[in-house]
Design an enzyme around this catalytic site. Structure first.
Site, PDB file in Angstrom:
ATOM      1  N   ASN A 238       1.189  -1.160   0.086  1.00 17.93           N
ATOM      2  CA  ASN A 238       0.008  -0.427   0.096  1.00 17.93           C
ATOM      3  C   ASN A 238       0.979   1.573  -0.037  1.00 17.93           C
ATOM      4  OD1 ASN A 238      -2.921  -1.007  -0.477  1.00 17.93           O
ATOM      5  ND2 ASN A 238      -2.685  -0.890   2.117  1.00 17.93           N
TER       6      ASN A 238
ATOM      7  N   VAL B  87      -3.478  -9.613   4.577  1.00 12.75           N
ATOM      8  CA  VAL B  87      -2.723  -9.228   3.283  1.00 12.75           C
ATOM      9  C   VAL B  87      -2.069  -8.631   3.461  1.00 12.75           C
ATOM     10  CG1 VAL B  87      -5.499  -9.729   2.862  1.00 12.75           C
ATOM     11  CG2 VAL B  87      -4.352  -7.988   3.654  1.00 12.75           C
ATOM     12  N   HIS B  88      -0.847  -8.477   4.402  1.00 11.67           N
ATOM     13  CA  HIS B  88       0.823  -7.850   4.434  1.00 11.67           C
ATOM     14  C   HIS B  88       0.193  -6.941   3.175  1.00 11.67           C
ATOM     15  CE1 HIS B  88       1.131 -11.968   5.176  1.00 11.67           C
ATOM     16  NE2 HIS B  88       0.507 -12.412   3.897  1.00 11.67           N
ATOM     17  N   CYS B  89      -0.616  -5.654   3.155  1.00  8.99           N
ATOM     18  CA  CYS B  89      -0.492  -4.763   3.241  1.00  8.99           C
ATOM     19  C   CYS B  89      -0.413  -4.532   1.807  1.00  8.99           C
ATOM     20  CB  CYS B  89       0.236  -3.479   3.741  1.00  8.99           C
ATOM     21  SG  CYS B  89       0.056  -3.066   5.474  1.00  8.99           S
ATOM     22  N   VAL B  90      -0.765  -6.083   1.176  1.00  6.33           N
ATOM     23  CA  VAL B  90      -0.610  -5.802  -0.360  1.00  6.33           C
ATOM     24  C   VAL B  90      -2.663  -6.483  -1.006  1.00  6.33           C
ATOM     25  CG1 VAL B  90       0.186  -6.656  -2.964  1.00  6.33           C
ATOM     26  CG2 VAL B  90       1.006  -6.419  -0.968  1.00  6.33           C
TER      27      VAL B  90
END
Ligand SMILES: Cc1ncc(COP(=O)(O)O)c(C=O)c1O
Length: 404
Positions: free
Chosen positions: A115, A359-362
Protein backbone atom coordinates in the site's frame (compact mmCIF):
# COMPACT_ATOMS: atom_id res chain seq x y z
CA UNK A 1 27.28 -20.28 8.96
CA UNK A 2 25.31 -17.49 10.63
CA UNK A 3 24.30 -19.54 13.66
CA UNK A 4 26.95 -18.00 15.89
CA UNK A 5 25.47 -14.57 15.19
CA UNK A 6 22.33 -15.68 17.04
CA UNK A 7 24.31 -14.92 20.19
CA UNK A 8 24.16 -11.22 19.25
CA UNK A 9 20.36 -11.10 19.56
CA UNK A 10 18.91 -10.92 23.09
CA UNK A 11 15.57 -12.43 22.07
CA UNK A 12 17.36 -15.47 20.62
CA UNK A 13 19.58 -15.97 23.69
CA UNK A 14 16.65 -16.47 26.05
CA UNK A 15 15.44 -19.92 27.11
CA UNK A 16 13.09 -21.39 24.49
CA UNK A 17 13.59 -18.59 21.98
CA UNK A 18 10.84 -18.13 19.41
CA UNK A 19 11.37 -19.25 15.82
CA UNK A 20 11.00 -15.70 14.53
CA UNK A 21 9.91 -15.92 10.90
CA UNK A 22 8.30 -12.50 10.50
CA UNK A 23 11.37 -10.70 9.22
CA UNK A 24 9.65 -9.19 6.19
CA UNK A 25 7.62 -7.18 8.72
CA UNK A 26 10.41 -6.26 11.12
CA UNK A 27 13.74 -7.82 12.01
CA UNK A 28 15.18 -8.53 15.42
CA UNK A 29 17.90 -6.20 16.76
CA UNK A 30 21.39 -7.15 17.91
CA UNK A 31 22.89 -5.91 21.20
CA UNK A 32 24.97 -3.26 19.46
CA UNK A 33 21.83 -1.55 18.13
CA UNK A 34 20.02 -1.72 21.46
CA UNK A 35 23.12 -0.42 23.27
CA UNK A 36 23.47 2.44 20.80
CA UNK A 37 19.81 3.45 21.28
CA UNK A 38 20.37 3.40 25.05
CA UNK A 39 23.58 5.36 24.74
CA UNK A 40 21.64 8.31 23.37
CA UNK A 41 19.44 8.49 26.45
CA UNK A 42 22.18 7.75 28.95
CA UNK A 43 25.03 9.78 27.44
CA UNK A 44 23.82 12.56 25.15
CA UNK A 45 20.04 13.06 25.43
CA UNK A 46 19.95 16.39 23.61
CA UNK A 47 19.21 17.77 20.17
CA UNK A 48 21.42 17.90 17.12
CA UNK A 49 22.25 20.89 14.97
CA UNK A 50 20.63 23.53 17.21
CA UNK A 51 22.33 24.10 20.53
CA UNK A 52 26.09 24.38 20.98
CA UNK A 53 26.51 22.35 24.17
CA UNK A 54 28.26 18.99 24.31
CA UNK A 55 25.16 16.82 23.95
CA UNK A 56 24.18 18.66 20.80
CA UNK A 57 27.70 18.41 19.37
CA UNK A 58 27.87 14.66 20.06
CA UNK A 59 24.50 14.16 18.37
CA UNK A 60 25.36 16.31 15.38
CA UNK A 61 28.43 14.11 14.84
CA UNK A 62 26.37 10.98 15.32
CA UNK A 63 23.76 12.08 12.77
CA UNK A 64 26.47 12.95 10.25
CA UNK A 65 28.25 9.62 10.88
CA UNK A 66 25.06 7.59 10.54
CA UNK A 67 24.18 9.37 7.32
CA UNK A 68 27.61 8.61 5.89
CA UNK A 69 27.28 4.92 6.79
CA UNK A 70 23.87 4.61 5.09
CA UNK A 71 25.10 6.52 2.04
CA UNK A 72 28.12 4.21 1.79
CA UNK A 73 25.99 1.08 2.12
CA UNK A 74 23.96 2.05 -0.95
CA UNK A 75 26.88 3.70 -2.77
CA UNK A 76 25.12 7.07 -2.94
CA UNK A 77 27.25 9.61 -4.86
CA UNK A 78 26.75 12.22 -2.11
CA UNK A 79 26.04 11.79 1.60
CA UNK A 80 23.68 14.78 1.49
CA UNK A 81 21.40 12.83 -0.82
CA UNK A 82 20.50 10.54 2.07
CA UNK A 83 17.41 11.68 3.99
CA UNK A 84 16.33 10.16 7.30
CA UNK A 85 12.62 9.45 7.47
CA UNK A 86 10.27 7.58 9.83
CA UNK A 87 9.96 4.57 7.53
CA UNK A 88 9.69 3.57 3.87
CA UNK A 89 6.09 4.81 3.79
CA UNK A 90 7.23 8.30 4.77
CA UNK A 91 9.95 8.16 2.09
CA UNK A 92 7.55 7.10 -0.68
CA UNK A 93 5.03 9.78 0.35
CA UNK A 94 7.80 12.37 0.24
CA UNK A 95 8.51 11.43 -3.38
CA UNK A 96 4.86 11.26 -4.43
CA UNK A 97 3.78 14.49 -2.75
CA UNK A 98 7.05 16.35 -3.28
CA UNK A 99 7.08 16.30 -7.09
CA UNK A 100 4.95 18.42 -9.41
CA UNK A 101 2.10 16.73 -11.26
CA UNK A 102 -0.17 17.69 -14.08
CA UNK A 103 -3.51 16.04 -14.86
CA UNK A 104 -2.88 13.08 -17.19
CA UNK A 105 0.70 12.42 -16.03
CA UNK A 106 1.14 8.65 -16.04
CA UNK A 107 2.62 6.74 -13.09
CA UNK A 108 3.25 3.01 -13.48
CA UNK A 109 3.48 0.51 -10.62
CA UNK A 110 3.43 -3.27 -10.61
CA UNK A 111 0.32 -5.23 -9.60
CA UNK A 112 1.96 -6.48 -6.37
CA UNK A 113 2.80 -3.28 -4.54
CA UNK A 114 2.60 -2.68 -0.82
CA UNK A 115 0.00 0.00 0.00
CA UNK A 116 2.88 2.39 0.68
CA UNK A 117 3.77 2.31 -3.01
CA UNK A 118 0.19 2.22 -4.26
CA UNK A 119 -2.02 4.45 -2.13
CA UNK A 120 0.03 7.68 -2.53
CA UNK A 121 -0.34 7.33 -6.32
CA UNK A 122 -4.07 6.56 -5.98
CA UNK A 123 -4.41 9.62 -3.79
CA UNK A 124 -2.66 11.74 -6.44
CA UNK A 125 -5.04 10.30 -9.01
CA UNK A 126 -7.98 11.53 -6.92
CA UNK A 127 -6.48 14.87 -5.99
CA UNK A 128 -4.34 15.88 -8.98
CA UNK A 129 -5.80 13.84 -11.82
CA UNK A 130 -2.68 11.82 -12.53
CA UNK A 131 -3.20 8.55 -14.41
CA UNK A 132 -1.99 5.60 -12.30
CA UNK A 133 -1.60 2.39 -14.31
CA UNK A 134 -0.79 -1.12 -13.18
CA UNK A 135 1.67 -3.35 -15.02
CA UNK A 136 0.50 -6.95 -14.93
CA UNK A 137 2.92 -9.62 -13.76
CA UNK A 138 3.33 -13.05 -15.35
CA UNK A 139 1.03 -15.81 -14.07
CA UNK A 140 3.66 -16.90 -11.50
CA UNK A 141 3.94 -13.30 -10.21
CA UNK A 142 7.33 -12.73 -11.82
CA UNK A 143 7.72 -9.31 -13.42
CA UNK A 144 6.97 -9.02 -17.11
CA UNK A 145 9.49 -6.71 -18.75
CA UNK A 146 7.46 -7.10 -21.93
CA UNK A 147 4.25 -5.85 -20.30
CA UNK A 148 6.26 -3.10 -18.66
CA UNK A 149 7.84 -1.94 -21.89
CA UNK A 150 4.43 -1.99 -23.61
CA UNK A 151 2.91 0.05 -20.76
CA UNK A 152 5.71 2.62 -21.08
CA UNK A 153 5.14 2.83 -24.84
CA UNK A 154 1.35 3.14 -24.38
CA UNK A 155 1.78 6.02 -21.95
CA UNK A 156 3.98 7.85 -24.48
CA UNK A 157 5.08 11.35 -23.52
CA UNK A 158 2.70 11.37 -20.54
CA UNK A 159 4.83 8.81 -18.71
CA UNK A 160 6.41 10.66 -15.77
CA UNK A 161 7.16 8.08 -13.12
CA UNK A 162 7.71 4.37 -12.65
CA UNK A 163 7.55 3.28 -9.02
CA UNK A 164 8.37 -0.36 -8.35
CA UNK A 165 9.12 -2.55 -5.38
CA UNK A 166 12.61 -4.05 -5.68
CA UNK A 167 11.48 -7.22 -3.91
CA UNK A 168 7.80 -7.87 -3.18
CA UNK A 169 6.69 -8.38 0.41
CA UNK A 170 3.82 -10.52 -0.86
CA UNK A 171 5.99 -13.27 -2.29
CA UNK A 172 9.70 -12.31 -2.24
CA UNK A 173 9.84 -11.93 -6.03
CA UNK A 174 12.53 -9.53 -7.28
CA UNK A 175 11.93 -7.06 -10.08
CA UNK A 176 14.90 -6.58 -12.47
CA UNK A 177 15.31 -2.95 -11.51
CA UNK A 178 18.34 -2.19 -13.63
CA UNK A 179 16.53 -3.26 -16.79
CA UNK A 180 13.34 -1.48 -15.71
CA UNK A 181 15.32 1.71 -14.96
CA UNK A 182 16.83 1.69 -18.44
CA UNK A 183 13.41 1.27 -20.04
CA UNK A 184 11.86 3.98 -17.81
CA UNK A 185 14.64 6.43 -18.64
CA UNK A 186 14.48 5.61 -22.36
CA UNK A 187 10.83 6.67 -22.15
CA UNK A 188 11.72 9.91 -20.34
CA UNK A 189 10.37 8.85 -16.93
CA UNK A 190 11.85 8.86 -13.44
CA UNK A 191 12.13 5.63 -11.49
CA UNK A 192 11.50 5.32 -7.78
CA UNK A 193 12.34 2.01 -6.08
CA UNK A 194 10.68 0.71 -2.94
CA UNK A 195 13.63 -1.10 -1.39
CA UNK A 196 11.96 -2.06 1.89
CA UNK A 197 12.42 -5.77 1.12
CA UNK A 198 15.70 -5.62 -0.79
CA UNK A 199 17.88 -3.39 1.37
CA UNK A 200 18.11 -5.88 4.27
CA UNK A 201 18.88 -8.88 2.06
CA UNK A 202 21.09 -7.92 -0.86
CA UNK A 203 23.69 -5.35 -1.71
CA UNK A 204 22.09 -2.35 -3.39
CA UNK A 205 24.09 0.13 -5.42
CA UNK A 206 21.91 3.05 -6.47
CA UNK A 207 24.45 4.17 -9.07
CA UNK A 208 24.80 0.74 -10.60
CA UNK A 209 20.99 0.36 -10.75
CA UNK A 210 20.83 3.86 -12.27
CA UNK A 211 17.66 4.81 -10.42
CA UNK A 212 16.35 8.18 -9.22
CA UNK A 213 14.89 7.45 -5.76
CA UNK A 214 15.34 4.58 -3.31
CA UNK A 215 13.10 4.22 -0.24
CA UNK A 216 13.91 1.79 2.58
CA UNK A 217 13.05 0.78 6.14
CA UNK A 218 15.86 0.77 8.67
CA UNK A 219 13.66 -1.23 11.06
CA UNK A 220 13.80 -4.12 8.56
CA UNK A 221 17.61 -3.89 8.56
CA UNK A 222 18.08 -4.70 12.26
CA UNK A 223 17.86 -0.99 13.07
CA UNK A 224 15.47 0.77 15.45
CA UNK A 225 11.78 1.06 14.83
CA UNK A 226 10.61 4.45 13.59
CA UNK A 227 13.59 4.80 11.24
CA UNK A 228 13.65 4.75 7.46
CA UNK A 229 15.47 6.48 4.67
CA UNK A 230 15.15 8.02 1.26
CA UNK A 231 17.94 8.39 -1.22
CA UNK A 232 17.35 10.67 -4.18
CA UNK A 233 19.49 12.24 -6.88
CA UNK A 234 20.65 15.66 -5.69
CA UNK A 235 19.25 17.56 -8.68
CA UNK A 236 15.82 16.02 -7.98
CA UNK A 237 15.98 16.57 -4.23
CA UNK A 238 16.89 20.21 -4.72
CA UNK A 239 13.74 20.82 -6.75
CA UNK A 240 11.43 18.59 -4.73
CA UNK A 241 8.97 20.13 -2.26
CA UNK A 242 9.29 18.99 1.33
CA UNK A 243 6.09 17.50 2.73
CA UNK A 244 6.82 19.14 6.05
CA UNK A 245 8.00 22.65 6.84
CA UNK A 246 9.36 23.94 10.12
CA UNK A 247 12.53 23.69 12.18
CA UNK A 248 15.56 22.55 10.11
CA UNK A 249 13.72 22.75 6.81
CA UNK A 250 14.42 26.46 6.35
CA UNK A 251 17.60 28.56 6.27
CA UNK A 252 15.74 31.69 7.27
CA UNK A 253 12.26 33.06 7.73
CA UNK A 254 10.58 36.46 7.98
CA UNK A 255 6.97 37.43 8.62
CA UNK A 256 6.43 37.38 4.91
CA UNK A 257 8.61 34.59 3.57
CA UNK A 258 11.32 31.99 4.06
CA UNK A 259 14.18 30.24 2.27
CA UNK A 260 14.37 26.47 2.18
CA UNK A 261 17.41 24.62 3.52
CA UNK A 262 19.43 22.41 1.21
CA UNK A 263 18.88 18.62 1.21
CA UNK A 264 18.81 16.66 3.42
CA UNK A 265 17.77 19.27 6.06
CA UNK A 266 14.92 20.50 3.90
CA UNK A 267 13.19 17.12 4.34
CA UNK A 268 13.97 16.51 8.02
CA UNK A 269 11.58 18.88 9.79
CA UNK A 270 11.58 19.13 13.58
CA UNK A 271 13.75 17.52 16.21
CA UNK A 272 14.72 14.05 15.07
CA UNK A 273 14.63 10.49 16.29
CA UNK A 274 18.17 10.77 17.69
CA UNK A 275 18.10 7.51 19.62
CA UNK A 276 16.96 5.90 16.36
CA UNK A 277 19.82 7.53 14.50
CA UNK A 278 22.34 6.27 17.09
CA UNK A 279 20.86 2.79 16.56
CA UNK A 280 20.95 3.23 12.81
CA UNK A 281 24.70 3.87 12.88
CA UNK A 282 25.17 0.62 14.81
CA UNK A 283 22.84 -1.30 12.48
CA UNK A 284 24.74 -0.03 9.43
CA UNK A 285 28.02 -1.19 10.99
CA UNK A 286 26.48 -4.58 11.72
CA UNK A 287 25.01 -5.08 8.25
CA UNK A 288 28.13 -3.75 6.50
CA UNK A 289 30.17 -6.46 8.17
CA UNK A 290 27.98 -9.18 6.66
CA UNK A 291 28.39 -10.75 3.26
CA UNK A 292 24.89 -10.03 1.93
CA UNK A 293 25.35 -12.55 -0.89
CA UNK A 294 25.83 -15.21 1.75
CA UNK A 295 22.81 -13.90 3.69
CA UNK A 296 20.72 -14.22 0.54
CA UNK A 297 22.01 -17.77 -0.12
CA UNK A 298 21.21 -18.74 3.46
CA UNK A 299 17.65 -17.40 3.19
CA UNK A 300 17.09 -19.20 -0.10
CA UNK A 301 18.37 -22.46 1.36
CA UNK A 302 15.91 -22.12 4.26
CA UNK A 303 13.11 -21.25 1.85
CA UNK A 304 13.92 -24.34 -0.24
CA UNK A 305 13.54 -26.50 2.86
CA UNK A 306 10.19 -25.07 3.96
CA UNK A 307 8.82 -24.89 0.42
CA UNK A 308 9.74 -28.50 -0.33
CA UNK A 309 7.97 -29.76 2.82
CA UNK A 310 4.70 -27.99 2.07
CA UNK A 311 4.52 -27.65 -1.70
CA UNK A 312 2.67 -30.88 -2.49
CA UNK A 313 0.31 -30.78 0.46
CA UNK A 314 -3.41 -30.64 -0.39
CA UNK A 315 -5.03 -27.35 0.64
CA UNK A 316 -1.74 -25.42 0.51
CA UNK A 317 -0.56 -23.22 -2.35
CA UNK A 318 2.64 -21.18 -2.37
CA UNK A 319 2.26 -17.70 -3.91
CA UNK A 320 4.82 -16.91 -6.60
CA UNK A 321 7.28 -19.03 -8.57
CA UNK A 322 7.61 -22.72 -7.66
CA UNK A 323 11.41 -22.30 -7.50
CA UNK A 324 12.18 -21.05 -3.98
CA UNK A 325 15.35 -19.32 -5.18
CA UNK A 326 13.09 -16.81 -6.97
CA UNK A 327 11.35 -15.91 -3.70
CA UNK A 328 14.36 -15.02 -1.48
CA UNK A 329 13.49 -15.83 2.13
CA UNK A 330 9.71 -15.47 1.72
CA UNK A 331 7.28 -18.37 1.67
CA UNK A 332 3.73 -16.99 1.44
CA UNK A 333 0.98 -19.56 1.52
CA UNK A 334 -2.69 -19.65 0.56
CA UNK A 335 -4.72 -22.03 2.72
CA UNK A 336 -7.93 -23.59 1.49
CA UNK A 337 -10.86 -23.25 3.90
CA UNK A 338 -8.62 -22.47 6.88
CA UNK A 339 -8.19 -19.05 8.43
CA UNK A 340 -4.54 -17.98 8.15
CA UNK A 341 -4.84 -16.02 11.43
CA UNK A 342 -5.94 -19.18 13.26
CA UNK A 343 -2.87 -21.04 12.00
CA UNK A 344 -0.58 -18.13 12.88
CA UNK A 345 -1.88 -18.12 16.45
CA UNK A 346 -1.59 -21.90 16.67
CA UNK A 347 2.00 -21.82 15.39
CA UNK A 348 2.99 -19.27 18.02
CA UNK A 349 1.12 -20.79 20.93
CA UNK A 350 1.85 -24.45 20.20
CA UNK A 351 5.46 -24.37 18.97
CA UNK A 352 6.72 -20.78 19.29
CA UNK A 353 6.84 -20.03 15.56
CA UNK A 354 6.07 -16.39 14.71
CA UNK A 355 4.81 -15.67 11.20
CA UNK A 356 2.54 -13.09 9.58
CA UNK A 357 -1.03 -13.73 8.45
CA UNK A 358 -3.42 -11.58 6.44
CA UNK A 359 -2.98 -9.47 3.33
CA UNK A 360 0.38 -7.92 4.26
CA UNK A 361 -0.73 -4.44 3.10
CA UNK A 362 -1.12 -5.78 -0.45
CA UNK A 363 -4.94 -5.70 -0.30
CA UNK A 364 -5.18 -4.97 -4.02
CA UNK A 365 -3.59 -8.27 -5.08
CA UNK A 366 -5.82 -10.35 -2.79
CA UNK A 367 -8.96 -8.33 -3.57
CA UNK A 368 -8.58 -8.87 -7.29
CA UNK A 369 -8.53 -12.62 -6.70
CA UNK A 370 -11.31 -12.62 -4.11
CA UNK A 371 -8.88 -14.04 -1.53
CA UNK A 372 -10.08 -12.10 1.48
CA UNK A 373 -8.46 -14.52 3.95
CA UNK A 374 -5.02 -13.44 2.85
CA UNK A 375 -2.03 -15.71 3.27
CA UNK A 376 0.30 -17.11 5.88
CA UNK A 377 3.80 -15.68 5.34
CA UNK A 378 7.04 -17.03 6.75
CA UNK A 379 10.06 -14.84 6.08
CA UNK A 380 13.58 -15.86 7.02
CA UNK A 381 16.66 -13.83 7.89
CA UNK A 382 20.27 -14.52 8.67
CA UNK A 383 19.67 -15.79 12.23
CA UNK A 384 17.05 -18.37 11.29
CA UNK A 385 17.98 -22.04 11.26
CA UNK A 386 17.03 -25.17 9.39
CA UNK A 387 15.37 -26.53 12.57
CA UNK A 388 13.16 -23.44 12.77
CA UNK A 389 11.88 -23.62 9.21
CA UNK A 390 11.33 -27.38 9.53
CA UNK A 391 9.35 -26.78 12.71
CA UNK A 392 7.25 -24.19 10.88
CA UNK A 393 6.60 -26.35 7.82
CA UNK A 394 5.99 -29.63 9.69
CA UNK A 395 3.58 -27.98 12.15
CA UNK A 396 1.74 -26.26 9.33
CA UNK A 397 1.33 -29.51 7.39
CA UNK A 398 0.09 -31.30 10.51
CA UNK A 399 -2.40 -28.51 11.25
CA UNK A 400 -3.73 -28.44 7.69
CA UNK A 401 -4.12 -32.22 7.67
CA UNK A 402 -6.08 -32.23 10.91
CA UNK A 403 -8.21 -29.12 10.21
CA UNK A 404 -8.64 -29.28 6.43
C1 LIG B 1 7.63 -3.76 0.07
C2 LIG B 1 7.31 -2.85 1.21
N1 LIG B 1 7.17 -1.55 0.98
C3 LIG B 1 6.89 -0.68 1.96
C4 LIG B 1 6.73 -1.11 3.25
C5 LIG B 1 6.42 -0.11 4.31
O1 LIG B 1 7.52 -0.02 5.14
P1 LIG B 1 7.51 0.90 6.44
O2 LIG B 1 6.80 0.14 7.48
O3 LIG B 1 8.96 1.09 6.75
O4 LIG B 1 6.83 2.15 6.08
C6 LIG B 1 6.86 -2.46 3.55
C7 LIG B 1 6.64 -2.96 4.92
O5 LIG B 1 6.38 -4.12 5.14
C8 LIG B 1 7.16 -3.35 2.50
O6 LIG B 1 7.32 -4.66 2.73
Amino acid sequence: MFSKLRENFPTLRQDNPPAYLDNACMTLRPDCVIDAVNSYYTQSPGCSGRSVHRYAIVNARKVAGARTKVAELFNAPQTKEMVFTRNATHSLNQVAFGLDWNPGDVVLTSDREHNSNLVPWLQLEQEKGIDHRVVRSNSDNSFSLENFENACADAGPNLKMVSLSHVGNLDGVEIPIKEAAKIAHDHGALICVDGAQSAPHMSVDVQELDIDFFAFSIHKMMGPTGMGGLWGRMDLLKNMRSIQAGGSTVEDSHYDGFTWSQPPNKFEGGLGNYSGIHGTAAAMDYISNLDLNEVHKHEVSLNRIMSSIIKDEAGIEIIGPADASKRGGICSILLENIDAHDIAILLDEAVGVMVRSGVHCVHSWFNERGLDQGSLRASAYLYNTEEEVRLFADTLVEAVQSLG
